[in-house]
Write a protein that holds these residues in place. Sequence first.
Motif, PDB file in Angstrom:
ATOM      1  N   THR A 128       0.838  -1.197   0.000  1.00 58.23           N
ATOM      2  CA  THR A 128       0.000   0.000   0.000  1.00 58.23           C
ATOM      3  C   THR A 128       0.874   1.248   0.000  1.00 58.23           C
ATOM      4  OG1 THR A 128      -0.100   0.357   2.400  1.00 58.23           O
ATOM      5  CG2 THR A 128      -1.550  -1.337   1.464  1.00 58.23           C
ATOM      6  N   ARG A 182       5.863   8.445  -0.206  1.00 55.96           N
ATOM      7  CA  ARG A 182       5.283   7.726   0.926  1.00 55.96           C
ATOM      8  C   ARG A 182       6.050   8.149   2.175  1.00 55.96           C
ATOM      9  NH1 ARG A 182       4.314   1.282   1.635  1.00 55.96           N
ATOM     10  NH2 ARG A 182       2.978   1.456   3.467  1.00 55.96           N
ATOM     11  N   SER A 197       0.078   3.581   2.380  1.00 56.60           N
ATOM     12  CA  SER A 197      -0.329   4.136   3.669  1.00 56.60           C
ATOM     13  C   SER A 197       0.868   4.679   4.445  1.00 56.60           C
ATOM     14  CB  SER A 197      -1.029   3.064   4.510  1.00 56.60           C
ATOM     15  OG  SER A 197      -2.219   2.635   3.890  1.00 56.60           O
ATOM     16  N   VAL A 231      -1.288   6.319  10.625  1.00 57.83           N
ATOM     17  CA  VAL A 231      -2.373   5.640   9.907  1.00 57.83           C
ATOM     18  C   VAL A 231      -2.230   4.139  10.127  1.00 57.83           C
ATOM     19  CG1 VAL A 231      -3.364   5.161   7.634  1.00 57.83           C
ATOM     20  CG2 VAL A 231      -2.589   7.474   8.201  1.00 57.83           C
TER      21      VAL A 231
END
Length: 452
Positions: A161, A276, A163, A304
């Motif tokens: 991901t 990221r 995230s 997160v």
Amino acid sequence: MSDELFPVFDDEQTTEAQPAPSQYPTSALRRRVQARWTDSRGMHEQEIDARTVIGSASDSGIVVSDVTVSRIHAELDAREDGLWLRDLGSRNGTFIDGVQILVGRIPDGGTVRVGSTTLGVHYEKTPRVVELWPADRFGPLLGRTLPMRELFARLAKIARTDSTVLVQGETGTGKELVAAAIHESSPRAAKPFIIVDCAALPENLLEAELFGHAKGAFTGAVAARAGAIEAADGGTVFLDEVAELPLELQPKLLRALEARAIRRVGETAYRKVNVRFVSATNRDVRTMVNEGTFREDLYFRLAVIPILIPPLREHLEDVPLLMRSFAPPGVPLGAQVMDDAAKRPWRGNVRELRNFVERVVALGDHEALSMLAPAEAAVSDPGAASWGHVCDSLSSALDRPLREARSIWLDAMEQVYVARLLQRHGGNVPLAAEAAGIDRTHIYRLIRKHER
């Protein structure tokens, strides 16, 4: 990468971590825990399957709508031996079965009180399945124990991901390498991995280091320069020791996280970035939020996905594997020195163990061991415990309800028991755990629980 805590396997540097053919079970069973409570919004029920924040903040894992509950009040942690609770510097304390605690295990059917709200905790008969990585390495990380392979399996899922991740753990546990493992196993692996040490730079230079600066923005800015976030475009920026970020810079980092845009010092226009964010700290940012030294909105935006690296003392079975990996090729390590090392708490974690192996190779087993603190001194003494302490606690509890009095007395007895157990076995935690009929990790948790 400099100062590595685990060996790096060059042939593993692929865009996505691929486990070797399964050497170990790929799953384990863990007790399923449910929390039930009623607040101003009504009745709620939620399963606790990971580390979860309880608080009145809307981004908390368990949101309690109660004005007497702190924004970030406490933390629940589902472990192998049950559900643990830790207060995070709340305004009015956290209670298990009516007894105020800092850290404690919640029994089946127990209650947790935060503010004026009580949560009931129930252990379900049907267990939940925990995914495990089927090999003993994940990128630059090594470990074959359940805590490490559970961590590896989670990292593999996270890597796919974009995230934002907050990595937490004690000094020396390898937070930078966890960040690197996420990057190297992600679709961004071919792009830059930029590291910013937020604790190493003076405050007046940190903003320019992060966001860049225009020519002439300050004395010495003889040319325009991109900052670390901009330089990591397409890849990952790793913010080490993010808890040390000054308060005045935190809103600017928050904007970068939310808008994926930065503004160089001395410029007015924003530049879009495709990065990221992975951050790390050995401090508990949640208590800093309650103290007012870290922004709540920034904490939730950084965390997160929170990751906690277990300290080495909680997976000591990995010590021989790690020691062999640290030794130069072809240099054997004696069975006795590895056995001795596997019985120590290693407060400096994997970094301390790596340094120890270097001394063993350079100086020999005996001299390297002589440079370590005695094993019994390395384990914390859970206070100056005595039976008089138990009697004092019992006496002070006589005016309490029976349930509270029982809990107070058992807590004091537990403190004495652990102290005497460690004393009897010379501070050797594995032997003490065997004598007590419990897992060694439970001993370490009791030690931390009763530290003063």
